[in-house]
Design a protein around this motif. Sequence first.
Motif, PDB file in Angstrom:
ATOM      1  N   LYS A 275      21.023  47.460  48.944  1.00 34.37           N
ATOM      2  CA  LYS A 275      21.265  46.442  49.971  1.00 34.37           C
ATOM      3  C   LYS A 275      22.272  46.942  51.011  1.00 34.37           C
ATOM      4  CE  LYS A 275      20.479  42.574  46.772  1.00 34.37           C
ATOM      5  NZ  LYS A 275      21.058  41.333  46.200  1.00 34.37           N
ATOM      6  N   ILE A 276      21.976  46.674  52.272  1.00 30.98           N
ATOM      7  CA  ILE A 276      22.904  46.934  53.371  1.00 30.98           C
ATOM      8  C   ILE A 276      23.173  45.586  54.036  1.00 30.98           C
ATOM      9  CG2 ILE A 276      23.333  48.171  55.521  1.00 30.98           C
ATOM     10  CD1 ILE A 276      23.062  49.982  53.064  1.00 30.98           C
ATOM     11  N   ILE A 277      24.423  45.125  53.913  1.00 28.53           N
ATOM     12  CA  ILE A 277      24.771  43.758  54.335  1.00 28.53           C
ATOM     13  C   ILE A 277      25.816  43.806  55.447  1.00 28.53           C
ATOM     14  CG2 ILE A 277      25.620  41.510  53.524  1.00 28.53           C
ATOM     15  CD1 ILE A 277      24.959  42.636  50.633  1.00 28.53           C
ATOM     16  N   ASP A 278      25.582  43.027  56.495  1.00 27.67           N
ATOM     17  CA  ASP A 278      26.589  42.925  57.562  1.00 27.67           C
ATOM     18  C   ASP A 278      26.971  41.462  57.766  1.00 27.67           C
ATOM     19  OD1 ASP A 278      25.143  41.612  59.922  1.00 27.67           O
ATOM     20  OD2 ASP A 278      23.796  43.293  59.526  1.00 27.67           O
ATOM     21  N   ASP A 279      28.101  41.250  58.449  1.00 29.02           N
ATOM     22  CA  ASP A 279      28.559  39.880  58.739  1.00 29.02           C
ATOM     23  C   ASP A 279      28.493  39.631  60.252  1.00 29.02           C
ATOM     24  OD1 ASP A 279      30.541  41.598  59.466  1.00 29.02           O
ATOM     25  OD2 ASP A 279      32.170  40.578  58.405  1.00 29.02           O
ATOM     26  N   GLY A 280      27.424  40.156  60.862  1.00 26.60           N
ATOM     27  CA  GLY A 280      27.254  40.038  62.310  1.00 26.60           C
ATOM     28  C   GLY A 280      26.638  38.733  62.741  1.00 26.60           C
ATOM     29  N   ALA A 322       5.535  53.966  52.125  1.00 24.91           N
ATOM     30  CA  ALA A 322       4.988  55.271  51.718  1.00 24.91           C
ATOM     31  C   ALA A 322       5.465  55.644  50.315  1.00 24.91           C
ATOM     32  CB  ALA A 322       5.387  56.350  52.720  1.00 24.91           C
ATOM     33  N   HIS A 323       6.600  55.078  49.906  1.00 23.08           N
ATOM     34  CA  HIS A 323       7.115  55.270  48.544  1.00 23.08           C
ATOM     35  C   HIS A 323       6.532  54.228  47.576  1.00 23.08           C
ATOM     36  CE1 HIS A 323      10.182  57.787  50.488  1.00 23.08           C
ATOM     37  NE2 HIS A 323      10.534  58.208  49.287  1.00 23.08           N
ATOM     38  N   ASN A 324       5.635  53.383  48.093  1.00 29.17           N
ATOM     39  CA  ASN A 324       5.075  52.265  47.298  1.00 29.17           C
ATOM     40  C   ASN A 324       6.168  51.317  46.828  1.00 29.17           C
ATOM     41  OD1 ASN A 324       2.329  53.171  47.401  1.00 29.17           O
ATOM     42  ND2 ASN A 324       2.835  54.699  45.854  1.00 29.17           N
ATOM     43  N   GLU A 325       7.157  51.119  47.686  1.00 34.57           N
ATOM     44  CA  GLU A 325       8.257  50.214  47.392  1.00 34.57           C
ATOM     45  C   GLU A 325       8.268  49.057  48.384  1.00 34.57           C
ATOM     46  OE1 GLU A 325       9.909  50.384  44.739  1.00 34.57           O
ATOM     47  OE2 GLU A 325       9.560  52.426  44.049  1.00 34.57           O
ATOM     48  N   THR A 326       9.263  48.182  48.261  1.00 30.73           N
ATOM     49  CA  THR A 326       9.310  46.951  49.052  1.00 30.73           C
ATOM     50  C   THR A 326      10.570  46.894  49.906  1.00 30.73           C
ATOM     51  OG1 THR A 326       8.158  45.816  47.261  1.00 30.73           O
ATOM     52  CG2 THR A 326       9.213  44.419  48.921  1.00 30.73           C
ATOM     53  N   ILE A 327      10.401  46.466  51.164  1.00 29.77           N
ATOM     54  CA  ILE A 327      11.543  46.232  52.055  1.00 29.77           C
ATOM     55  C   ILE A 327      11.715  44.724  52.204  1.00 29.77           C
ATOM     56  CG2 ILE A 327      10.043  46.461  54.088  1.00 29.77           C
ATOM     57  CD1 ILE A 327      13.699  47.548  54.103  1.00 29.77           C
ATOM     58  N   LEU A 328      12.944  44.237  52.090  1.00 33.04           N
ATOM     59  CA  LEU A 328      13.210  42.798  52.134  1.00 33.04           C
ATOM     60  C   LEU A 328      14.289  42.494  53.172  1.00 33.04           C
ATOM     61  CD1 LEU A 328      13.471  42.338  48.268  1.00 33.04           C
ATOM     62  CD2 LEU A 328      11.493  41.706  49.669  1.00 33.04           C
ATOM     63  N   LEU A 329      14.261  41.277  53.683  1.00 32.36           N
ATOM     64  CA  LEU A 329      15.249  40.865  54.677  1.00 32.36           C
ATOM     65  C   LEU A 329      15.649  39.420  54.451  1.00 32.36           C
ATOM     66  CD1 LEU A 329      16.876  40.913  57.332  1.00 32.36           C
ATOM     67  CD2 LEU A 329      14.728  40.545  58.566  1.00 32.36           C
ATOM     68  N   LYS A 330      16.968  39.193  54.401  1.00 31.80           N
ATOM     69  CA  LYS A 330      17.527  37.838  54.384  1.00 31.80           C
ATOM     70  C   LYS A 330      18.523  37.755  55.536  1.00 31.80           C
ATOM     71  CE  LYS A 330      17.369  37.330  49.334  1.00 31.80           C
ATOM     72  NZ  LYS A 330      18.209  37.157  48.120  1.00 31.80           N
ATOM     73  N   SER A 331      18.482  36.677  56.273  1.00 31.60           N
ATOM     74  CA  SER A 331      19.431  36.546  57.384  1.00 31.60           C
ATOM     75  C   SER A 331      19.695  35.087  57.702  1.00 31.60           C
ATOM     76  CB  SER A 331      18.878  37.258  58.630  1.00 31.60           C
ATOM     77  OG  SER A 331      19.849  37.274  59.656  1.00 31.60           O
ATOM     78  N   THR A 332      20.955  34.802  58.011  1.00 35.42           N
ATOM     79  CA  THR A 332      21.359  33.468  58.465  1.00 35.42           C
ATOM     80  C   THR A 332      21.992  33.636  59.833  1.00 35.42           C
ATOM     81  OG1 THR A 332      21.783  32.766  56.189  1.00 35.42           O
ATOM     82  CG2 THR A 332      22.748  31.426  57.953  1.00 35.42           C
ATOM     83  N   PHE A 333      21.419  32.969  60.807  1.00 35.55           N
ATOM     84  CA  PHE A 333      21.895  33.134  62.173  1.00 35.55           C
ATOM     85  C   PHE A 333      23.365  32.696  62.270  1.00 35.55           C
ATOM     86  CE2 PHE A 333      22.249  31.727  66.685  1.00 35.55           C
ATOM     87  CZ  PHE A 333      22.035  32.975  67.259  1.00 35.55           C
ATOM     88  N   GLY A 334      24.182  33.584  62.823  1.00 31.28           N
ATOM     89  CA  GLY A 334      25.602  33.312  62.959  1.00 31.28           C
ATOM     90  C   GLY A 334      26.440  33.785  61.791  1.00 31.28           C
ATOM     91  N   GLU A 335      25.801  34.227  60.711  1.00 29.78           N
ATOM     92  CA  GLU A 335      26.552  34.642  59.523  1.00 29.78           C
ATOM     93  C   GLU A 335      26.325  36.101  59.139  1.00 29.78           C
ATOM     94  OE1 GLU A 335      25.978  32.023  56.248  1.00 29.78           O
ATOM     95  OE2 GLU A 335      26.352  30.196  57.423  1.00 29.78           O
TER      96      GLU A 335
END
Length: 347
Positions: A275-280, A322-335
């Motif tokens: 996971k790569i998480i930012d507080d932008g 291509a690695h047969n893996e999964t990319i996921l995204l969670k985001s809350t606007f403003g957080e």
Amino acid sequence: MKKLKKTYNYALVSALYLTIISIIIAVFSYLSFFNSLGIIAIIIFGIILFTISFLVIQYRAEHFIYQRVRKLYEDISILDVNDLKRDKITTDIEDFTKTVQEYVKDKKEEIADLTERDSFRRDFLGNVAHELKTPLFTVQGYILTLIEGAADDKEIRTKYLERANKGVERLTSIVKDLDMIAKLETDGMKMKIEPFNILELIQTVFDLFEMKAKKRNIKLIFDKVYEFPLFVKGDIERIEQVLINLIVNSIKYGKIGGVTTASVEIYNENKFVIKIIDDGEGIKQEHIPRLFERFYRVDQSRSREQGGSGLGLSIVKHIIEAHNETILLKSTFGEGSEFSFTLEKAT
């Protein structure tokens, strides 16, 4: 009792109608002309007429249906006319109807898919032209200015050549990213799968962009202290590119004075999730479904100010898939946002 074939019902009812009409005519003839054959002869005549009528009507009905169904089998490519049996035509008609319905459904889905692809192709070509146009015109403008006499001024010449070079670098970046996506989509880029320490790779990328993060006063950290290395299987160069794109995005769109956090967690018994998480500023929900599309930008003007080819997340998605893996995204606007992807554990 087995259900009668539909054409049998049709033939039986038709034969019955004909028989009744014929008997009425026979009775009328008998009463009118005092036929000596009697009632028994009329009944026998009715039975014979009913049987003959049924056989003729049944044959004609099956022949009629068979000829038309055969024509459909010949016209529809997925159906083999040799599979059509004359003696089973009235029982096979329901299977045939189901087959045709499935065929029509598949064709509708195919048409919808082709329409979507055509729309995507038009959007893609428009986006490519738009992305290339800006740096091309910029470079052209600076070069023309230099040709027209500005080259005589050393300070202006140096400044304009530097700006033109930035435009060329942007063009190069777009072309390289497009080439990579094309190779990934056509299996031209083979993955070199090997075990490696994912924590070490993340730290390498952190070190690479430490200065870039400092300019915005953003800290690059792990969520905790990892006592032992965590080994995964993948193409280390491609996964490094995934991490670069995600971490650079977190710096670009993270808040000044914020934090970008990396974590590696157990996804299931065979995989880790990175996971790569930012507080932008986060991403509005309406943009999330399209965020991995090529050249899709949440904020057109701000995205171009930040630079990049507009293909980063699309490349991330292609590499992970291509690695047969999964990319996921969670985001809350403003957080803030959380990008994550899975990788197989190295045993």
